[in-house]
Every structure is written in structure tokens, then in C-alpha cells.
Design a protein around this motif. Structure first.
Motif, PDB file in Angstrom:
ATOM      1  N   THR A  89     -13.172  44.074  17.857  1.00  0.00           N
ATOM      2  CA  THR A  89     -13.522  45.178  16.969  1.00  0.00           C
ATOM      3  C   THR A  89     -15.034  45.366  17.008  1.00  0.00           C
ATOM      4  N   ILE A  90     -15.517  46.476  16.449  1.00  0.00           N
ATOM      5  CA  ILE A  90     -16.942  46.781  16.516  1.00  0.00           C
ATOM      6  C   ILE A  90     -17.791  45.753  15.759  1.00  0.00           C
ATOM      7  N   ASP A  91     -17.153  45.041  14.795  1.00  0.00           N
ATOM      8  CA  ASP A  91     -17.885  44.004  14.074  1.00  0.00           C
ATOM      9  C   ASP A  91     -17.623  42.610  14.642  1.00  0.00           C
ATOM     10  N   GLY A  92     -17.027  42.547  15.835  1.00  0.00           N
ATOM     11  CA  GLY A  92     -17.021  41.292  16.585  1.00  0.00           C
ATOM     12  C   GLY A  92     -15.819  40.396  16.484  1.00  0.00           C
ATOM     13  N   ASN A  93     -14.746  40.834  15.832  1.00  0.00           N
ATOM     14  CA  ASN A  93     -13.563  39.986  15.730  1.00  0.00           C
ATOM     15  C   ASN A  93     -12.582  40.263  16.868  1.00  0.00           C
ATOM     16  N   ASP A  94     -11.955  39.188  17.373  1.00  0.00           N
ATOM     17  CA  ASP A  94     -10.940  39.329  18.418  1.00  0.00           C
ATOM     18  C   ASP A  94      -9.654  39.892  17.826  1.00  0.00           C
ATOM     19  N   ILE A  95      -9.022  40.784  18.565  1.00  0.00           N
ATOM     20  CA  ILE A  95      -7.776  41.382  18.110  1.00  0.00           C
ATOM     21  C   ILE A  95      -6.887  41.644  19.322  1.00  0.00           C
ATOM     22  N   SER A  96      -5.582  41.545  19.134  1.00  0.00           N
ATOM     23  CA  SER A  96      -4.631  41.931  20.178  1.00  0.00           C
ATOM     24  C   SER A  96      -3.715  42.997  19.595  1.00  0.00           C
ATOM     25  N   LEU A  97      -3.367  43.978  20.430  1.00  0.00           N
ATOM     26  CA  LEU A  97      -2.660  45.163  19.951  1.00  0.00           C
ATOM     27  C   LEU A  97      -1.489  45.493  20.863  1.00  0.00           C
ATOM     28  N   ASP A  98      -0.313  45.737  20.258  1.00  0.00           N
ATOM     29  CA  ASP A  98       0.846  46.236  21.002  1.00  0.00           C
ATOM     30  C   ASP A  98       0.737  47.756  21.096  1.00  0.00           C
TER      31      ASP A  98
ATOM     32  N   THR B 106       0.513  52.978  18.480  1.00  0.00           N
ATOM     33  CA  THR B 106       0.186  51.586  18.171  1.00  0.00           C
ATOM     34  C   THR B 106       1.353  50.945  17.439  1.00  0.00           C
ATOM     35  N   LYS B 107       1.561  49.655  17.738  1.00  0.00           N
ATOM     36  CA  LYS B 107       2.618  48.892  17.059  1.00  0.00           C
ATOM     37  C   LYS B 107       1.945  47.733  16.301  1.00  0.00           C
ATOM     38  N   ASP B 108       2.394  46.510  16.519  1.00  0.00           N
ATOM     39  CA  ASP B 108       1.830  45.356  15.821  1.00  0.00           C
ATOM     40  C   ASP B 108       0.435  45.033  16.344  1.00  0.00           C
ATOM     41  N   TYR B 109      -0.367  44.409  15.480  1.00  0.00           N
ATOM     42  CA  TYR B 109      -1.687  43.924  15.899  1.00  0.00           C
ATOM     43  C   TYR B 109      -1.926  42.563  15.249  1.00  0.00           C
ATOM     44  N   ARG B 110      -2.743  41.754  15.915  1.00  0.00           N
ATOM     45  CA  ARG B 110      -2.974  40.389  15.477  1.00  0.00           C
ATOM     46  C   ARG B 110      -4.455  40.032  15.628  1.00  0.00           C
TER      47      ARG B 110
ATOM     48  N   GLN C 207       3.515  37.838  27.988  1.00  0.00           N
ATOM     49  CA  GLN C 207       2.631  38.421  26.981  1.00  0.00           C
ATOM     50  C   GLN C 207       1.765  39.489  27.640  1.00  0.00           C
ATOM     51  N   ASP C 208       1.870  40.716  27.135  1.00  0.00           N
ATOM     52  CA  ASP C 208       1.264  41.852  27.832  1.00  0.00           C
ATOM     53  C   ASP C 208       0.499  42.785  26.877  1.00  0.00           C
ATOM     54  N   ASP C 209       0.189  42.312  25.653  1.00  0.00           N
ATOM     55  CA  ASP C 209      -0.563  43.150  24.726  1.00  0.00           C
ATOM     56  C   ASP C 209      -2.012  43.295  25.198  1.00  0.00           C
TER      57      ASP C 209
END
Length: 207
Positions: A98-107, A191-195, A91-93
Motif C-alpha cells: 500500500t502507499i503507506d508501506g504495508n504488504d497486501i495480497s489481493l484476489d 476485487t475479491k478477498d484481500y489479506r 497460490q496466484d493472488d
């Protein structure tokens, strides 16, 4: 006259021995070569500023020369959550908030190439191979800066492709400011998928 013949004979023997000890060095159609003089019999030693053209063969004496090649094609480096795909196994994403504090992972896919004319500079001061340049310079920088730029988006803004594209262009601009002195130019940040994190993702699905 006799002395001249002897000198000519000695020079001929030396030339034959020299040529027999030479080695052929080649570049592929998508490569350029850079030579390093290890011993300075005639002139200074070090990396030669001359660039050796793609798809060519050259002859150098092996013990006093080193030879390196660099790929001139556009190269893609994919950082993804898919374990068996991408630049590295596993896993290498990239992960950030985000600026409003939510965790996100991005390809993310980074397309880059080197400036051919800067290949001697790359060899002398930065990296001795394409792999070293990729792992120690391009990968490290392109995993770091985009986190800050894409992190300027609010969580819901990630659903808007146009906003993601604008941040990609901004990331490309700032990455080039950093990487151009290293002899690298970024052609595209895609950018590809994000979660999102599981809790926020479930809230979106419920909504």
C-alpha cells in the motif's frame, strides 16, 4: 470440339481430386475462424483478413491452408490465493505494498473478450490460440498494472468498498489503453478477498 471435351474432362478430374482432398473446418457458436494461406497460387499468402462466422462449416484444401479459431465470449481469469481454484493451480493472488508501506495480497478477477474483427490481426502478430493470448498477453499485463493502481490506496482504505471500486475502474481504463491494440477489451476488474501481512493483521484484530 474434341479439344474442348478433353479440356473439360481434365478439369473435371482435377476438380474431383481437389474436392476429395479438401477438409471440413468448423466454428462453434461462440467462435470465429481465421484462415491462413500457406501457398500463394492465386494472390499473396498469409493470414486472410476475412473472418469466418460462428456456427459455420467451410471447406478448404488442407496443405495450402491453416485454420485457427478464437473464442468470442467473455472470459474470466481469476487470480486467487486458493490453491485449487483460479486461473492457475497454486497460490496466484497479486502481492504489492500500500502507499503507506504495508504488504497486501489481493484476489482479482479479470473479465475480458477479444474484438472479433481483430482476430486476423491477433493471429498474424500476437497469438495463435486463446490460451497463448491469455497467458502471454492478458495475464502478464493484468497482473502488473493493477499492483500500481491498487497500491495507491492506504492500508485502511482497503476496508472501503467504494474506494476499491474506484481503483477497479481506473485499472480497467488503463488496461484497455494497453490491451486494445492487441485486440483485447477488458469488461470488468473485480476485487475479491484481500489479506495483510501477519503482523499488521494481528494488530488489526487486537485493536
Amino acid at each position: 470440339m474434341m479439344k474442348s471435351k478433353r479440356i473439360f474432362f481434365v478439369l473435371s478430374i482435377v476438380s474431383v481430386l481437389f474436392l476429395n482432398g479438401c477438409i471440413f473446418y468448423s466454428t462453434k457458436p461462440n467462435e470465429i475462424g481465421v484462415r491462413t494461406k500457406k501457398i500463394g497460387f492465386f494472390g499473396s499468402k498469409g493470414v486472410i483478413t476475412e473472418i469466418y462466422a460462428p456456427g459455420s462449416t467451410y471447406i478448404f484444401f488442407p496443405f495450402i491452408n491453416d485454420w485457427h479459431t478464437f473464442n468470442t465470449n467473455i472470459q474470466n481469469m481469476e487470480m486467487t490465493a486458493k490453491i485449487s481454484k483460479g486461473d492457475l493451480f497454486g497460490q496466484d493472488d497479486i502481492k504489492f505494498k500500500t502507499i503507506d508501506g504495508n504488504d497486501i495480497s489481493l484476489d482479482l478477477i479479470i473479465s475480458y473478450r477479444i474484438f472479433p474483427e481483430k482476430a486476423p490481426h491477433i493471429l498474424a502478430y500476437i497469438a495463435a490460440s486463446d490460451l497463448e493470448l491469455r497467458t502471454k498477453i492478458v495475464r502478464v499485463i493484468t497482473r502488473s498494472l493493477p499492483r500500481d493502481i491498487f497500491g495507491e490506496l492506504r492500508t485502511e482504505e482497503f476496508y472501503t468498498a467504494e474506494l476499491r471500486a474506484k481503483k477497479s475502474e481506473k485499472a480497467k481504463f488503463f488496461l484497455n489503453n494497453i490491451l486494445e491494440p492487441y485486440g483485447v477489451i477488458i469488461e470488468r476488474v473485480l476485487t475479491k478477498d484481500y489479506r495483510f501481512n501477519d503482523e499488521y493483521q494481528q494488530a488489526i484484530e487486537d485493536k
